[in-house]
Design a protein around this motif. Structure first.
Motif, PDB file in Angstrom:
ATOM      1  N   LEU A   1      -7.064  -8.160  -4.948  1.00  9.86           N
ATOM      2  CA  LEU A   1      -7.357  -7.277  -3.825  1.00  9.86           C
ATOM      3  C   LEU A   1      -6.133  -6.472  -3.453  1.00  9.86           C
ATOM      4  N   CYS A   2      -6.379  -5.305  -2.880  1.00 12.19           N
ATOM      5  CA  CYS A   2      -5.304  -4.508  -2.314  1.00 12.19           C
ATOM      6  C   CYS A   2      -4.590  -5.362  -1.272  1.00 12.19           C
ATOM      7  N   GLN A   3      -3.281  -5.419  -1.369  1.00 13.18           N
ATOM      8  CA  GLN A   3      -2.528  -6.283  -0.460  1.00 13.18           C
ATOM      9  C   GLN A   3      -2.245  -5.594   0.863  1.00 13.18           C
TER      10      GLN A   3
ATOM     11  N   CYS B   1      -4.843  -3.438   2.580  1.00  9.38           N
ATOM     12  CA  CYS B   1      -6.051  -3.528   3.410  1.00  9.38           C
ATOM     13  C   CYS B   1      -6.815  -4.828   3.141  1.00  9.38           C
ATOM     14  N   GLU B   2      -6.523  -5.462   2.009  1.00 10.59           N
ATOM     15  CA  GLU B   2      -7.163  -6.735   1.665  1.00 10.59           C
ATOM     16  C   GLU B   2      -8.683  -6.666   1.730  1.00 10.59           C
ATOM     17  N   SER B   3      -9.233  -5.481   1.469  1.00 11.76           N
ATOM     18  CA  SER B   3     -10.682  -5.382   1.486  1.00 11.76           C
ATOM     19  C   SER B   3     -11.236  -4.658   0.268  1.00 11.76           C
ATOM     20  N   ARG B   4     -10.378  -3.924  -0.410  1.00 14.89           N
ATOM     21  CA  ARG B   4     -10.834  -3.227  -1.616  1.00 14.89           C
ATOM     22  C   ARG B   4     -10.125  -3.823  -2.821  1.00 14.89           C
TER      23      ARG B   4
ATOM     24  N   CYS C   1      -5.127  -0.483  -3.483  1.00 14.87           N
ATOM     25  CA  CYS C   1      -6.339   0.237  -3.848  1.00 14.87           C
ATOM     26  C   CYS C   1      -6.014   1.729  -3.885  1.00 14.87           C
TER      27      CYS C   1
ATOM     28  N   HIS D   1      -4.520   3.234  -0.848  1.00 16.28           N
ATOM     29  CA  HIS D   1      -3.180   2.817  -0.441  1.00 16.28           C
ATOM     30  C   HIS D   1      -2.172   2.929  -1.561  1.00 16.28           C
TER      31      HIS D   1
END
Ligand SMILES: [Zn+2]
Ligand SMILES: [Zn+2]
Length: 59
Positions: free
Chosen positions: A6-8, A10-13, A27, A30
């Protein structure tokens, strides 16, 4: 080249790239492809960061 995880930021994408500077997985939102940096490093490497210096121009 793709990365897994995961993208560190936003931790959502799902992460798409890894920051050249700090290694953070990011992501597309970012990651600045042109610079090879994550959003965090882009903010730090901002060429217009005169504000890094003391606020000498402040009234
Ligand atoms: Zn993200
Ligand atoms: Zn970074």
């Amino acid at each position: 080249m793709s990365v897994s995880g995961l993208c560190q930021i936003c931790e959502s994408r799902p992460a798409q790239e890894r920051c050249d500077n700090c290694g953070t997985l990011a992501c597309m939102e970012h990651y600045e492809r042109g610079m090879g940096l994550c959003a965090d490093c882009v903010a730090r490497a901002d060429p217009g960061r005169d504000s890094d210096d003391v606020d000498v121009h402040r009234f």
